[in-house]
Design a protein around this motif. Structure first.
Motif, PDB file in Angstrom:
ATOM      1  N   ASP A 371       0.824  -1.211   0.000  1.00  0.00           N
ATOM      2  CA  ASP A 371       0.000   0.000   0.000  1.00  0.00           C
ATOM      3  C   ASP A 371       0.858   1.261   0.000  1.00  0.00           C
ATOM      4  O   ASP A 371       0.526   2.262  -0.642  1.00  0.00           O
ATOM      5  N   ILE A 372       1.955   1.230   0.745  1.00  0.00           N
ATOM      6  CA  ILE A 372       2.859   2.384   0.777  1.00  0.00           C
ATOM      7  C   ILE A 372       3.398   2.663  -0.623  1.00  0.00           C
ATOM      8  O   ILE A 372       3.407   3.802  -1.093  1.00  0.00           O
ATOM      9  N   ASN A 373       3.817   1.620  -1.310  1.00  0.00           N
ATOM     10  CA  ASN A 373       4.365   1.788  -2.662  1.00  0.00           C
ATOM     11  C   ASN A 373       3.294   2.196  -3.667  1.00  0.00           C
ATOM     12  O   ASN A 373       3.576   2.934  -4.618  1.00  0.00           O
ATOM     13  N   PHE A 374       2.061   1.725  -3.467  1.00  0.00           N
ATOM     14  CA  PHE A 374       0.958   2.150  -4.339  1.00  0.00           C
ATOM     15  C   PHE A 374       0.774   3.667  -4.244  1.00  0.00           C
ATOM     16  O   PHE A 374       0.660   4.365  -5.265  1.00  0.00           O
ATOM     17  N   ILE A 375       0.772   4.194  -3.014  1.00  0.00           N
ATOM     18  CA  ILE A 375       0.600   5.639  -2.828  1.00  0.00           C
ATOM     19  C   ILE A 375       1.769   6.400  -3.440  1.00  0.00           C
ATOM     20  O   ILE A 375       1.584   7.410  -4.126  1.00  0.00           O
ATOM     21  N   LEU A 376       2.986   5.904  -3.223  1.00  0.00           N
ATOM     22  CA  LEU A 376       4.170   6.566  -3.784  1.00  0.00           C
ATOM     23  C   LEU A 376       4.113   6.609  -5.308  1.00  0.00           C
ATOM     24  O   LEU A 376       4.451   7.627  -5.933  1.00  0.00           O
ATOM     25  N   ASN A 377       3.682   5.522  -5.920  1.00  0.00           N
ATOM     26  CA  ASN A 377       3.589   5.479  -7.382  1.00  0.00           C
ATOM     27  C   ASN A 377       2.560   6.474  -7.912  1.00  0.00           C
ATOM     28  O   ASN A 377       2.765   7.118  -8.943  1.00  0.00           O
ATOM     29  N   GLU A 378       1.438   6.608  -7.202  1.00  0.00           N
ATOM     30  CA  GLU A 378       0.423   7.572  -7.615  1.00  0.00           C
ATOM     31  C   GLU A 378       0.936   8.998  -7.461  1.00  0.00           C
ATOM     32  O   GLU A 378       0.660   9.867  -8.297  1.00  0.00           O
ATOM     33  N   VAL A 379       1.689   9.236  -6.405  1.00  0.00           N
ATOM     34  CA  VAL A 379       2.276  10.556  -6.192  1.00  0.00           C
ATOM     35  C   VAL A 379       3.255  10.878  -7.325  1.00  0.00           C
ATOM     36  O   VAL A 379       3.287  12.001  -7.851  1.00  0.00           O
ATOM     37  N   ARG A 380       4.048   9.897  -7.714  1.00  0.00           N
ATOM     38  CA  ARG A 380       5.021  10.101  -8.813  1.00  0.00           C
ATOM     39  C   ARG A 380       4.325  10.525 -10.102  1.00  0.00           C
ATOM     40  O   ARG A 380       4.856  11.317 -10.880  1.00  0.00           O
ATOM     41  N   ASN A 381       3.133   9.984 -10.331  1.00  0.00           N
ATOM     42  CA  ASN A 381       2.406  10.305 -11.558  1.00  0.00           C
ATOM     43  C   ASN A 381       2.030  11.775 -11.650  1.00  0.00           C
ATOM     44  O   ASN A 381       1.824  12.303 -12.743  1.00  0.00           O
ATOM     45  N   TYR A 382       1.898  12.426 -10.498  1.00  0.00           N
ATOM     46  CA  TYR A 382       1.430  13.809 -10.491  1.00  0.00           C
ATOM     47  C   TYR A 382       2.525  14.828 -10.219  1.00  0.00           C
ATOM     48  O   TYR A 382       2.306  16.025 -10.364  1.00  0.00           O
ATOM     49  N   LEU A 383       3.692  14.381  -9.798  1.00  0.00           N
ATOM     50  CA  LEU A 383       4.767  15.321  -9.503  1.00  0.00           C
ATOM     51  C   LEU A 383       5.768  15.380 -10.646  1.00  0.00           C
ATOM     52  O   LEU A 383       5.956  14.417 -11.383  1.00  0.00           O
ATOM     53  N   SER A 384       6.420  16.517 -10.772  1.00  0.00           N
ATOM     54  CA  SER A 384       7.410  16.740 -11.823  1.00  0.00           C
ATOM     55  C   SER A 384       8.538  15.721 -11.727  1.00  0.00           C
ATOM     56  O   SER A 384       8.899  15.265 -10.635  1.00  0.00           O
ATOM     57  N   CYS A 385       9.102  15.384 -12.880  1.00  0.00           N
ATOM     58  CA  CYS A 385      10.221  14.447 -12.896  1.00  0.00           C
ATOM     59  C   CYS A 385      11.451  15.044 -12.208  1.00  0.00           C
ATOM     60  O   CYS A 385      12.403  14.334 -11.882  1.00  0.00           O
ATOM     61  N   ASP A 386      11.436  16.365 -11.989  1.00  0.00           N
ATOM     62  CA  ASP A 386      12.530  17.007 -11.253  1.00  0.00           C
ATOM     63  C   ASP A 386      12.508  16.623  -9.774  1.00  0.00           C
ATOM     64  O   ASP A 386      13.506  16.754  -9.077  1.00  0.00           O
ATOM     65  N   VAL A 387      11.342  16.172  -9.305  1.00  0.00           N
ATOM     66  CA  VAL A 387      11.202  15.781  -7.902  1.00  0.00           C
ATOM     67  C   VAL A 387      11.308  14.263  -7.806  1.00  0.00           C
ATOM     68  O   VAL A 387      10.451  13.542  -8.312  1.00  0.00           O
ATOM     69  N   GLU A 388      12.359  13.793  -7.179  1.00  0.00           N
ATOM     70  CA  GLU A 388      12.533  12.352  -7.007  1.00  0.00           C
ATOM     71  C   GLU A 388      11.729  11.892  -5.795  1.00  0.00           C
ATOM     72  O   GLU A 388      12.007  12.270  -4.663  1.00  0.00           O
ATOM     73  N   VAL A 389      10.682  11.114  -6.048  1.00  0.00           N
ATOM     74  CA  VAL A 389       9.843  10.597  -4.966  1.00  0.00           C
ATOM     75  C   VAL A 389      10.499   9.338  -4.426  1.00  0.00           C
ATOM     76  O   VAL A 389      10.478   8.285  -5.060  1.00  0.00           O
ATOM     77  N   ARG A 390      11.079   9.439  -3.248  1.00  0.00           N
ATOM     78  CA  ARG A 390      11.888   8.353  -2.686  1.00  0.00           C
ATOM     79  C   ARG A 390      11.139   7.595  -1.595  1.00  0.00           C
ATOM     80  O   ARG A 390      10.466   8.192  -0.754  1.00  0.00           O
ATOM     81  N   ARG A 391      11.293   6.306  -1.598  1.00  0.00           N
ATOM     82  CA  ARG A 391      10.710   5.484  -0.529  1.00  0.00           C
ATOM     83  C   ARG A 391      11.290   5.888   0.821  1.00  0.00           C
ATOM     84  O   ARG A 391      10.593   5.871   1.848  1.00  0.00           O
ATOM     85  N   GLY A 392      12.538   6.299   0.814  1.00  0.00           N
ATOM     86  CA  GLY A 392      13.190   6.686   2.060  1.00  0.00           C
ATOM     87  C   GLY A 392      12.669   7.973   2.655  1.00  0.00           C
ATOM     88  O   GLY A 392      12.998   8.314   3.794  1.00  0.00           O
ATOM     89  N   ASP A 393      11.851   8.718   1.897  1.00  0.00           N
ATOM     90  CA  ASP A 393      11.285   9.960   2.415  1.00  0.00           C
ATOM     91  C   ASP A 393       9.964   9.753   3.145  1.00  0.00           C
ATOM     92  O   ASP A 393       9.334  10.724   3.565  1.00  0.00           O
ATOM     93  N   VAL A 394       9.535   8.530   3.279  1.00  0.00           N
ATOM     94  CA  VAL A 394       8.325   8.252   4.054  1.00  0.00           C
ATOM     95  C   VAL A 394       8.697   8.325   5.535  1.00  0.00           C
ATOM     96  O   VAL A 394       9.428   7.485   6.052  1.00  0.00           O
ATOM     97  N   LEU A 395       8.186   9.340   6.214  1.00  0.00           N
ATOM     98  CA  LEU A 395       8.554   9.593   7.605  1.00  0.00           C
ATOM     99  C   LEU A 395       7.698   8.820   8.588  1.00  0.00           C
ATOM    100  O   LEU A 395       8.113   8.542   9.707  1.00  0.00           O
ATOM    101  N   ALA A 396       6.475   8.513   8.181  1.00  0.00           N
ATOM    102  CA  ALA A 396       5.562   7.728   9.012  1.00  0.00           C
ATOM    103  C   ALA A 396       4.509   7.134   8.089  1.00  0.00           C
ATOM    104  O   ALA A 396       4.252   7.659   6.995  1.00  0.00           O
TER     105      ALA A 396
END
Length: 727
Positions: A371-396
């Motif tokens: 589920d965490i990765n599903f949310i991250l993937n959806e976020v990647r779809n909407y954010l600029s490619c300049d922003v690297e959406v990292r799994r390690g940035d999940v704080l909680a």
């Protein structure tokens, strides 16, 4: 019948008409908003609370134990249960509430933090001509306005952007959002509007710009859910309800009705979870408001009762604040699997969710990596490619169980009810289930109405529309300035206290410890990067906090914002609570262990540990491996194949940097995967590989070693503060 009247410069036209707020309202700080909200005279004329402060838990237990019979006993201390208690006690009914865990420990603290009518529900109502869904949205929009008004310190309007990537969608979504405004009517927070592509990117610069056509912005409410739930419970306690957390219902009491010969529910056998003490609490009416545990209590009443709860897990994640603008949310109306994802600023962080997956009922739901990765993937779809959406940035990360229900009185028992359901069993047990956070008040009103009718209780109409919750009555947008001026608190801390406790923030400030610094004068922080202070721990105990988990997750929201920061604050929190509650060393250690397990399993720390293990693959280019080996050997001067605290200290001393041994131990321990007190070359390469893949971020050892390598000759200080602390 209670009539509507002019309030605060509000003129009401006719019975039931809605008002136009002409004077300054509690939304003055949100661009002097015009808000229309009908007030019921009963709420205005309600007498002051019985108690200036909520009675202690010990006093509440004595009341529960020594009262011959209550009118209402509510089981469940979530938003709905607390709302039922408040509705009942303000009608003059003798009211009790018991909760087996802490107030808001379940679903009510694990929401998306929105107060909303439901844009998507309205879409379904229109597409399917579903009048039930339409009424649900209209009711929720009225309740949204009321909640923003009665708890202005805990809630605020939030603009939410709906990005559009196809031209035909622009008029389609625009019509839908305008209908949302129209249904809200006089309760509309602010009119929605369209943004061009350039303006959309100006407001949300990290948005995916390719093929972007424009965007539509609409308004909903946002709140601090756990604190809101607590405010409802504390307000009920101040009005005279006997409320107690950590009181588990072991069984229901029954007696035979002399007129009908039928068995009727007449109370509950309760157990103090903290002491093991058991006693009976008798009541004319018992209300089951236990959310996902609805069927557990129903089966206490009737072991053959059909299950009506169909639990669904909703996972959310928290990421650093730089992933979203400070005051603009984002809605993804159609994810890859048809779900809706919100991407919202919250408490200076970014919250993303939610999923919707069938689950089993449990007291300890765990967010899954899937589920965490599903949310991250959806976020990647909407954010600029300049922003690297990292799994390690999940704080909680957390999972909340949404208690979807079927109506037991419906002919189609398999059909999930979109609205809440109030059910009365043959023995008189009232069950309230389903619904949503936003409509907790109207759900409570319907429930108490049913209780009064079923059990012939003497009470008037509901008085909770317009009734301020604890901390809201004398709050103002500038209250925090007085805290800074009168007590010498940091501005950030003062703003936090005002937004958390409202007009009760002064009581917290009075408890604040002197810092010993020139500024701030008082207010010692629990952890450096968050505005929570030690005084909140002492005050939290007055708010019925009994455990360290209560403190890190619901009195403060540290666990929901950054699990590493919460873990860092734990020892001091336990020390302070132990001092106030007379805990011995064994109890302190037990609290620490329980809280760490909570962070590990329920708040996403487990997922962090799984991102870097002794089985992690090393996927690096040969050139990268050579580069990292050279960096490692600058610390491993003796070519041992591993580095220790001594090695790190030697390098730091050579560039004139001092660091205490405990901090160094923590830094190495984060990477010491086999826990042998040293970091081997292989472990270091595993770390660097995980960082490259985005699975790990903010590693203090990696940052320290990189900076040391770059600065060995220049001799500049090395920053070693925790960087975001991603999971």
């Amino acid at each position: 019948m209670a009539f509507q009247k002019a309030v605060k410069g509000t003129i009401l036209v006719g019975g039931g008409a809605l008002a136009s707020v002409l004077g300054l309202s509690h939304f003055a700080h949100y661009r002097r908003k015009q808000v229309n909200l009908a007030y019921v005279e009963a709420a205005e004329c309600l007498s002051e609370p019985v108690n200036r402060e909520p009675p202690s838990r010990e006093a509440q237990l004595l009341t529960l134990q020594n009262t011959a019979e209550f009118d209402i006993l509510v089981i469940g201390g979530g938003a709905t249960g607390s709302g039922c208690a408040l509705d009942a006690v303000t009608r003059g009914l003798k009211t009790a509430l018991v909760e087996r865990d802490d107030f808001s420990s379940g679903t009510s603290s694990r929401s998306t933090k929105l107060i909303h009518g439901g844009v998507r529900y309205l879409q379904k109502a229109i597409m399917k001509l579903d009048i039930e869904q339409y009424r649900m949205v209209k009711e929720a929009l009225h309740e949204r306005a009321n909640l923003l008004e009665i708890a202005p310190h805990l809630s605020a309007p939030l603009p939410i952007m709906l990005p559009v990537y196809k031209w035909w969608q622009l008029p389609y979504y625009w019509v839908g959002i305008k209908l949302y405004d129209l249904v809200a009517g006089s309760n509309c927070l602010k009119s929605s509007y369209v943004l061009s592509k350039s303006r959309a990117l100006e407001h949300f610069p990290m948005l995916q710009k390719d093929k972007l056509v424009g965007a539509i912005v609409y308004y909903d409410g946002q709140h601090n859910d756990a604190r809101m739930n607590l405010a409802i419970a504390l307000t009920a306690a101040r009005y005279g309800a006997a409320t107690a957390n950590y009181m588990e219902v072991v069984s229901l009491l029954k007696k035979t009705d002399p007129h009908t010969g039928q068995e009727r529910v007449s109370g509950a056998r309760c157990k103090d979870v903290l002491t093991g003490q058991e006693f009976d609490v008798r009541a004319k009416c018992v209300i089951n408001a236990t959310g996902p545990f609805t069927d557990t209590v129903r089966k206490m009443d009737d072991k053959n009762a059909a299950a009506i709860c169909q639990p669904s897990a909703g996972v959310h994640i928290v990421m650093p604040g730089y992933y979203s603008p400070e005051s603009m949310g984002l809605l993804d109306p159609a994810t890859s699997d048809g779900r809706v994802i919100f991407f919202l600023p919250w408490q200076k962080m970014t919250i993303a969710g939610t999923t919707d997956t069938p689950t089993d009922v449990t007291h300890h739901p765990i967010p899954s990596e899937e589920d965490i990765n599903f949310i991250l993937n959806e976020v990647r779809n909407y954010l600029s490619c300049d922003v690297e959406v990292r799994r390690g940035d999940v704080l909680a990360a957390w999972s909340g169980i949404r208690p979807l229900v079927t109506d037991p009185k419906s002919a189609d028992t398999q059909s999930i009810s979109r609205n809440h359901v109030v059910d009365v069993s043959e023995s008189g047990l009232i069950t309230i289930a389903g619904g949503k956070w936003t409509t907790y008040r109207s759900m409570a009103e319907d429930t108490i109405n049913a209780a009064i009718k079923t059990h012939n209780l003497k009470a008037g109409p509901s008085r909770t529309v317009g009734l301020f919750l604890q901390g809201g009555k004398d709050w103002s947008p500038t209250l925090y300035i007085r805290l800074v001026q009168d007590y010498g608190l940091e501005s950030e801390v003062a703003q936090h206290l005002a937004a958390t406790y409202g007009d009760k923030a002064f009581e917290v400030a009075k408890m604040a410890s002197v810092t010993g610094k020139r500024w701030p004068i008082v207010g010692v922080r629990l952890v450096s990067e968050f505005p929570y202070i030690e005084a909140e721990v002492k005050y939290g105990i007055k708010e019925y906090a009994c455990t360290a988990v209560d403190m890190i997750s619901r009195r403060t929201r540290l666990a929901f914002l950054n699990v590493q920061a919460a873990e860092e604050a734990l020892p001091r929190i336990v020390e302070l609570m132990g001092r106030e509650l007379n805990w011995d060393d064994y109890k302190k250690e037990e609290e620490l262990e329980t809280a760490r397990k909570f962070l590990y399993y329920e708040m996403g720390y487990k997922s962090r540990s799984e991102q870097l293990t002794d089985r992690s693959e090393i996927s690096l280019l040969p050139s990268d491996i050579d580069r990292y080996k050279k960096r490692f050997h600058k610390f491993d001067a003796d070519q041992k194949g591993f580095i220790t605290i001594v090695d790190v200290q030697r390098v730091l001393e050579s560039i004139n940097v001092q660091m205490d041994e405990n901090t160094l131990h923590e830094i190495l321990n984060e990477v010491d995967l086999n826990k042998n007190g040293q970091v081997e070359l292989n472990e270091f390469l595993q770390l660097m590989s995980a960082i490259q893949k985005g699975r790990v971020s903010g590693s203090r050892l990696a940052i320290l070693m990189k900076t040391a390598e770059e600065n060995l000759d220049r001799r500049v200080p090395i920053p070693v503060d925790r960087s975001c602390g991603g999971l």
